[in-house]
Write an enzyme that holds these catalytic residues in place. Structure first.
Site: not given
Ligand code: 5RP
Length: 223
Positions: A106, A30-31, A100, A84-85
């Site tokens: 994950e 993710g971003s 994402g 992770d986000g």
């Molecule tokens: C991907 C995820 C990401 O951690 C989640 O979508 C957060 O994304 P971002 O950092 O772009 O806000 O679970 O599967």
């Protein structure tokens, strides 16, 4: 950079402090995690880590591009750290993930890691999970049947059309939930035949939540 991106980068920068020398680290998708990867490269910390296990093809590409060796999870004994986000987080450090579409890998990498450090901006923090549609990865042939079963939980499942996960599966997003018992809902959805993984991280929540915001970062730890 937008204020939200600044907050994501602050959270990502704070996560660098959890890296130990020679660590094997799990890296999410993710971003926000992309900021973490950029900071790894910028600060020449790449040489301080032995390598990474990645949660998606996109993250693997980014890691290789900055010179981090990417290992298959089957090749390693376990990971000391996972970064992770999340799409939503509550104060128990339960999470919704999978915006994402990388939720299954994950969750596997989180399960293999001794410590899960989650990095978010303030907008992701909620009292009750569920405003963000809950992603569920499903075996394609079971999609409609699983959707009918998921509807009994009170929300409205919608097929995320046009998306195939790295595992070759489909995603249903459940809209309109108010998740008052995340562990019970995670268990119940896991029990539906055809479900590969639900993006509720409650049985294995984050251990540390780093929240970036306009007044700096705050750190929450699991109670
Ligand atoms: C991907 C995820 C990401 O951690 C989640 O979508 C957060 O994304 P971002 O950092 O772009 O806000 O679970 O599967």
């Amino acid at each position: 950079m937008s204020p939200q991106d600044v907050a994501k980068r602050q959270a990502a920068a704070a996560a660098l402090a959890y890296l130990e020398p020679d660590a094997l680290v799990g890296v999410g998708t993710g971003s926000t995690v992309n900021h973490f990867i950029d900071l790894l490269a910028e600060r020449a910390r790449v040489s301080n880590i032995r390598g990474a296990v990645s949660s998606s093809n996109a993250t693997s590409e980014r890691l290789r591009a900055i010179g981090v060796p990417v290992f298959d999870l089957n090749e390693v004994e376990g990971l000391s750290l996972y970064v992770d986000g999340a799409d939503e987080a509550n104060d128990r450090l339960h999470l919704i993930k999978g915006g994402g579409a990388a939720l299954t890998r994950e969750k596997i990498v989180a399960a293999a890691s001794a410590r899960f450090v989650c990095i978010v901006d303030e907008s992701k923090c909620v009292d009750v999970l569920g405003k963000f549609p809950l992603p569920v990865e499903v075996i394609p042939m079971a999609r409609a049947q699983v959707a009918r079963e998921l509807a009994t939980f009170g929300g409205t499942p919608q097929w995320r059309e046009g998306i195939t996960t790295d595992n070759g599966n489909h995603i249903l997003d459940i809209h309109g939930l108010k998740i008052t018992d995340p562990v019970a809902l995670e268990n119940a959805i896991n029990g539906i035949t055809g479900v590969v993984c639900v993006g509720l991280f409650a049985r294995r929540p984050a251990d540390v939540l780093i929240v970036g915001g306009s007044s700096g970062t705050r750190v929450l730890t699991a109670r």
